[in-house]
Design a protein around this motif. Structure first.
Motif, short mmCIF file in Angstrom:
data_model
loop_
_atom_site.label_atom_id
_atom_site.label_comp_id
_atom_site.label_asym_id
_atom_site.label_seq_id
_atom_site.Cartn_x
_atom_site.Cartn_y
_atom_site.Cartn_z
N PHE A 523 0.81 -1.22 0.00
CA PHE A 523 0.00 0.00 0.00
C PHE A 523 0.85 1.27 0.00
CE2 PHE A 523 -2.58 -3.16 2.43
CZ PHE A 523 -3.56 -3.36 1.47
N ALA A 524 2.14 1.15 -0.33
CA ALA A 524 3.01 2.32 -0.25
C ALA A 524 2.61 3.40 -1.25
CB ALA A 524 4.46 1.90 -0.50
N HIS A 525 2.07 3.01 -2.40
CA HIS A 525 1.70 4.00 -3.42
C HIS A 525 0.49 4.83 -2.99
CE1 HIS A 525 -0.82 0.51 -4.13
NE2 HIS A 525 -1.68 1.29 -4.77
N LEU A 526 -0.17 4.43 -1.91
CA LEU A 526 -1.34 5.17 -1.42
C LEU A 526 -1.02 6.05 -0.23
CD1 LEU A 526 -3.91 2.22 -1.62
CD2 LEU A 526 -3.61 4.06 -3.28
N ILE A 527 0.25 6.01 0.23
CA ILE A 527 0.64 6.83 1.38
C ILE A 527 0.76 8.28 0.95
CG2 ILE A 527 2.38 7.16 3.19
CD1 ILE A 527 3.14 4.26 2.89
N ASN A 528 0.43 9.17 1.84
CA ASN A 528 0.55 10.61 1.55
C ASN A 528 2.02 10.99 1.39
OD1 ASN A 528 0.13 13.30 1.28
ND2 ASN A 528 -1.25 13.48 3.04
N VAL A 529 2.33 11.89 0.45
CA VAL A 529 3.71 12.29 0.15
C VAL A 529 4.40 12.90 1.36
CG1 VAL A 529 5.14 13.64 -1.45
CG2 VAL A 529 2.98 12.69 -2.23
N GLU A 530 3.66 13.50 2.27
CA GLU A 530 4.25 14.17 3.42
C GLU A 530 5.02 13.20 4.33
OE1 GLU A 530 0.95 15.97 5.30
OE2 GLU A 530 0.53 17.36 3.66
N PHE A 531 4.64 11.92 4.30
CA PHE A 531 5.28 10.95 5.20
C PHE A 531 6.44 10.20 4.55
CE2 PHE A 531 0.71 11.03 6.40
CZ PHE A 531 0.85 11.62 7.65
N PHE A 532 6.75 10.49 3.25
CA PHE A 532 7.75 9.71 2.53
C PHE A 532 9.14 9.83 3.15
CE2 PHE A 532 5.53 9.22 -1.86
CZ PHE A 532 4.61 8.39 -1.26
N ASP A 533 9.56 11.07 3.43
CA ASP A 533 10.93 11.28 3.95
C ASP A 533 11.14 10.54 5.27
OD1 ASP A 533 11.76 12.84 1.86
OD2 ASP A 533 11.04 14.70 2.76
N ASP A 534 10.19 10.71 6.19
CA ASP A 534 10.32 10.06 7.49
C ASP A 534 10.30 8.54 7.36
OD1 ASP A 534 10.37 12.55 8.64
OD2 ASP A 534 8.20 12.60 8.98
N LEU A 535 9.47 8.04 6.47
CA LEU A 535 9.35 6.59 6.32
C LEU A 535 10.62 5.99 5.72
CD1 LEU A 535 7.41 4.26 6.77
CD2 LEU A 535 6.47 4.65 4.50
N LEU A 536 11.22 6.66 4.75
CA LEU A 536 12.46 6.16 4.16
C LEU A 536 13.61 6.18 5.16
CD1 LEU A 536 12.29 7.77 0.61
CD2 LEU A 536 12.16 5.34 1.16
N VAL A 537 13.63 7.18 6.00
CA VAL A 537 14.66 7.24 7.06
C VAL A 537 14.50 6.08 8.03
CG1 VAL A 537 15.48 8.59 9.03
CG2 VAL A 537 14.99 9.73 6.87
N VAL A 538 13.27 5.79 8.40
CA VAL A 538 13.01 4.67 9.31
C VAL A 538 13.42 3.35 8.68
CG1 VAL A 538 11.17 3.37 10.46
CG2 VAL A 538 11.17 5.85 10.56
N LEU A 539 13.11 3.17 7.39
CA LEU A 539 13.46 1.92 6.71
C LEU A 539 14.97 1.75 6.61
CD1 LEU A 539 10.81 1.96 3.83
CD2 LEU A 539 10.77 0.55 5.88
N HIS A 540 15.68 2.82 6.27
CA HIS A 540 17.14 2.74 6.18
C HIS A 540 17.76 2.45 7.54
CE1 HIS A 540 21.13 3.34 4.66
NE2 HIS A 540 21.37 4.33 5.53
N THR A 541 17.21 3.04 8.59
CA THR A 541 17.72 2.79 9.96
C THR A 541 17.51 1.32 10.35
OG1 THR A 541 17.07 5.05 10.52
CG2 THR A 541 17.59 3.56 12.34
N LEU A 542 16.39 0.78 9.97
CA LEU A 542 16.12 -0.64 10.27
C LEU A 542 17.12 -1.55 9.55
CD1 LEU A 542 12.22 -0.77 10.08
CD2 LEU A 542 13.60 -1.18 12.10
N ILE A 543 17.44 -1.22 8.29
CA ILE A 543 18.39 -2.05 7.53
C ILE A 543 19.79 -1.95 8.13
CG2 ILE A 543 19.53 -2.28 5.29
CD1 ILE A 543 16.87 -1.45 4.00
N GLU A 544 20.19 -0.76 8.49
CA GLU A 544 21.54 -0.55 9.02
C GLU A 544 21.70 -1.13 10.42
OE1 GLU A 544 24.20 0.68 7.52
OE2 GLU A 544 23.04 0.87 5.67
N SER A 545 20.59 -1.32 11.13
CA SER A 545 20.72 -1.84 12.50
C SER A 545 21.24 -3.27 12.53
CB SER A 545 19.34 -1.77 13.20
OG SER A 545 18.41 -2.64 12.56
N GLY A 546 21.01 -4.04 11.48
CA GLY A 546 21.50 -5.42 11.44
C GLY A 546 20.65 -6.39 12.23
N ASN A 547 19.52 -5.95 12.77
CA ASN A 547 18.66 -6.84 13.57
C ASN A 547 17.60 -7.55 12.73
OD1 ASN A 547 19.96 -6.02 15.96
ND2 ASN A 547 18.63 -4.21 16.12
N LEU A 548 17.56 -7.26 11.43
CA LEU A 548 16.52 -7.83 10.58
C LEU A 548 17.00 -9.12 9.94
CD1 LEU A 548 15.25 -4.64 8.72
CD2 LEU A 548 14.43 -5.59 10.87
#
Length: 802
Positions: A523-548
């Protein structure tokens, strides 16, 4: 002189109607008041009559001269003294007798009954003779029990007929009871109940069960044949849910639960039944309408009671409470509860439009997180099915609200399957802004002022008829408006995203994270554009954490590129770090448990390389093609087919990548396969030697794809693919040739059987004369050397004795 006019105006017709209505209402009120007053008087008379009868039957009242004496003994002594002092009537004078008669006729304070509240000179009532009749009955103390009389044949003499009676002898009940008990005990001892064997008990149980089944079938068929007339039989069928026979109680209750569920699915109307208003109840209606109302009322009440019964069964199973009747054991509670849950799931899917659907949702959602895996899977599948078939979105919104509240209340400690159900939602577009032009606004009709300004009289008449017709057509249209559908979908998706973002923020190490990332990817294509920057930062932080895990990291990459491929194109974001992470993660996949992750990889490659081909460099495409061909060597055949299909698409998308099919190097540098940066690994200086190894693969489709790629992936010619392979996407091929059933897919073709010469075996090889000679000698040997085991046994016994 002029005649004086009558100043009093003649009332109009309307006023006369009003006054006549008032008079009629007043008359009706007076009539009702008179009826009420007569009823009150009648009730009062009846009350007095009952009181008089009660006084007549009761004990003799205490004289007024000594009202304080309450003891029974003193009262009896006083009566005896008065009887001794009183004189018989035949010994009294005539004057005294006349005086007593006069006193009896005149009511005085002493002779009047104090229990009556009537005045002395009250008028005689209709039922006064009944009171006099009861007053004549002698009032005696019932100290001893009344003796029962037996009427005998009368005797006739000169004076007339003399009736004969005799007292009935009193029998001691206690002795009779003891004797009866002794007789019963003797009978029990003499004729004990014969215990049934196991076979007889099973036969008796089978007979009872057959009778119950026939009864259930008869009731159900009667209800289905004519629901409006036989709606009362639903109550009779539902009463069988309380079956008390311990032999068949569990089976009968299960059969009744399923039968009622199927009945409600068949006879329930396609609309919601609302309760009637007071005005509707009081209004006069036709018989057909009254019959329909009774049917709807009975159906709703029985449906409600049925759902309450199912809920109680589930509660009993959860609380492990044994009922007082002990008809059903605790072990049988689980089976009953599972049947009840299955029925609720069926009703959830089949009757989303009917009454009490929200109550069913509240029951089903907590069971999605049940400890029992079978119950949990059953409820999750029902919710998924509801999401898939819900076109409007009303029922889906109700379920999503309850699930979101349940997940938050449990502090995000629930089964991931609950959130996986969100993936089945049928949401393709939402209402981004309220003032967008995409939303179809309802057609507005012209007002009367606008018509008067712009249209003539005849045009206004035609316009009015036209608008009336359009309104009727809109009312007759069954499909809901697009505006309402978009509104429901928007509200549903907002609740889904709130749940996802809460988990990303507060429970990043929760087992719900893969489901959240997969849902965001869809459902990412339906998310409001205002939340894109914060969401991408959260996703990159999750990948870099190494806990996934590898699966969770793949979902993060997929979500990021879904965001960037839709409305995120306008954002100035460099996704190179996500390319690097996917390039590094590819070698974590193998033919073992991680083989299922290949499906997610194929989806990521389609979004990252094929759909964003303008933003992808040639070096990056070469590096990915080389790594994909290497990965195809150590995964299962269906994964190899999907990877080779993706490689074919990339070769068509980036035509210059065919240099990997040549042995000559291009440019400077040496290929570095261990480097995790696709831009700097010098993939142009290597070749796809893996295709020659895959050309000798045991799977025929893998061999066909490898030969096709070695030839340069031509569209035409002998090395071109068949249409059933070339027209399918990589993900479809991965699912089609899956080996989940542990069999070859496609099955191995059996080689044609070769006809072999018949080999002659046995006696047919030998000469016929030789065969006869052998048979004769065998028969003779059998006759001459007959074995005698007793002889040898005797000799062995003699030797043992010596």
């Amino acid at each position: 002189m002029k005649a004086r006019r009558n100043k009093k105006q003649v009332p109009s017709f309307r006023k006369l109607i009003k006054t006549s209505k008032v008079k009629l209402e007043n008359k009706l009120k007076n009539k009702q008041f008179k009826q009420q007053s007569t009823l009150k008087k009648y009730r009062k008379e009846q009350r007095k009559l009952r009181q008089a009868v009660k006084d007549a039957v009761s004990k003799k009242p205490v004289p007024l001269e000594d009202p304080r004496e309450k003891r029974a003994g003193k009262r009896v002594e006083r009566e005896e003294e008065e009887e001794e002092e009183a004189l018989p009537l035949d010994m009294m004078d005539e004057d005294d007798l006349q005086l007593l008669k006069d006193l009896g006729q005149k009511a005085s304070f002493l002779t009047r009954d104090l229990s009556s509240s009537e005045p002395i000179h009250a008028k005689k009532r209709k039922h006064e003779h009944i009171i006099e009749k009861y007053e004549k009955i002698p009032r005696t103390l019932q100290t001893a029990p009344e003796k029962e009389l037996i009427h005998l044949l009368p005797i006739k003499d000169k004076s007339g007929i003399i009736p004969q009676t005799r007292e009935k002898p009193v029998i001691d009940n206690s002795k009779d009871e003891e004797d009866a008990e002794e007789i019963e005990f003797e009978e029990v001892v003499e004729n004990p109940v014969r215990e049934l064997t196991v076979e007889e008990h099973l036969a008796e149980r089978k007979k009872k069960l057959q009778e119950k089944k026939m009864h259930i079938a008869a009731l159900a068929s009667a209800i289905v044949s004519d629901p409006e007339s036989n709606i009362k039989k639903l109550k009779e069928l539902r009463s069988m849910l309380m079956e008390q026979d311990p032999d068949v109680a569990v089976t009968v209750r299960k059969l009744v639960i399923v039968s009622l569920m199927e009945l409600f699915k068949d006879i329930t109307p396609s609309y919601k039944i609302r309760p009637l208003t007071e005005a509707e109840k009081s209004s006069k209606i036709r018989k057909e309408t009254q019959k329909l109302r009774e049917f709807e009322e009975g159906l709703v009440s029985q449906y409600k009671f049925y759902l309450e019964n199912l809920e109680q069964m589930i509660k009993d199973w959860k609380q492990r409470k044994l009922k007082k009747s002990n008809v059903i054991s605790l072990k049988a509670y689980r089976g009953l509860a599972e049947v009840a849950v299955k029925s609720l799931c069926e009703l959830l899917v089949a009757l989303p439009h009917f009454n009490f659907h929200n109550n069913i949702i509240v029951l089903i959602v907590p069971l999605m997180n049940d400890v029992s895996k079978s119950v949990s899977e059953m409820c999750c599948e029902a919710v998924k099915k509801l999401f898939k078939q819900d076109k409007l979105g009303q029922a889906s919104l109700g379920v999503i609200k309850v699930i979101s509240g349940f997940v938050k209340g449990r502090n995000y400690e629930v089964r991931p399957e609950m959130l996986n159900t969100f993936l089945c939602l049928r949401i393709k577009e939402v209402e981004v802004k309220k003032d967008t032009e995409d939303i179809n606004k309802p057609k507005k009709f012209m007002t009367f002022k606008e018509k008067r300004k712009t249209l003539s009289r005849m045009q206004r008449k035609w316009k009015k008829a036209e608008e009336k017709l359009e309104r009727e057509l809109l009312e007759a249209e069954a499909s809901e408006s697009a505006e309402k559908k978009l509104k429901l979908h928007t509200e549903t998706l907002n609740i889904v995203f709130v749940t996802y973002f809460r988990i990303l923020k507060k429970a990043q190490r929760s087992p719900l994270l893969p489901a959240v990332l997969e849902g965001l990817a869809k459902f990412a294509h339906l998310i409001n554009v205002e939340f894109f920057d914060d969401l991408l930062v959260v996703l990159h932080t999750l990948i870099e954490s190494g806990n996934l895990s590898y699966q969770e990291s793949l979902h993060c990459v997929q979500t990021a590129f879904h965001i960037l491929s839709g409305q995120g194109d306008v954002l100035n974001i460099d996704p190179m770090k996500f390319y690097t992470h996917l390039y590094k993660t590819l070698f974590k996949l193998h033919a073992g448990a991680t083989n299922e992750g290949v499906g997610t990889v194929l989806q990521c490659l389609d979004v990252m390389l094929t759909k964003r081909r303008k933003q992808v460099s040639q070096q990056r495409a070469l590096a990915f093609i080389k790594r994909l061909c290497t990965l195809a060597l150590h995964v299962l055949p269906n994964s190899s087919i999907g990877i080779l299909a993706t490689t074919r698409i990339l070769m068509h998308t980036f035509p210059k990548t065919d240099l990997l099919l040549d042995n000559e190097s291009q440019g400077s540098g040496v290929f570095l396969p261990e480097l995790d940066e696709p831009e700097y690994c010098n993939a142009q200086n290597t070749a796809l030697w893996e295709l020659h190894a895959l050309r000798r693969h045991y799977h025929p489709i893998v061999r066909r794809y490898a030969a096709h790629l070695i030839a340069g992936a031509p569209v035409e010619g002998s090395e071109a693919l068949r249409p059933e392979l070339s027209r399918r996407s990589a993900s479809e091929l991965f699912e089609t040739y899956s080996m989940a059933t542990m069999t070859f897919n496609p099955p191995v073709e059996s080689s044609p059987t070769k006809t072999k010469d018949k080999v002659v075996q046995g006696d047919s090889v030998l000469n016929e004369d030789l065969n006869q000679l052998i048979k004769r000698h065998c028969n003779q040997a059998a006759i001459q050397s007959s074995l005698d085991f007793t002889k040898h046994l005797k000799t062995s016994l003699q030797q043992y004795k010596e």
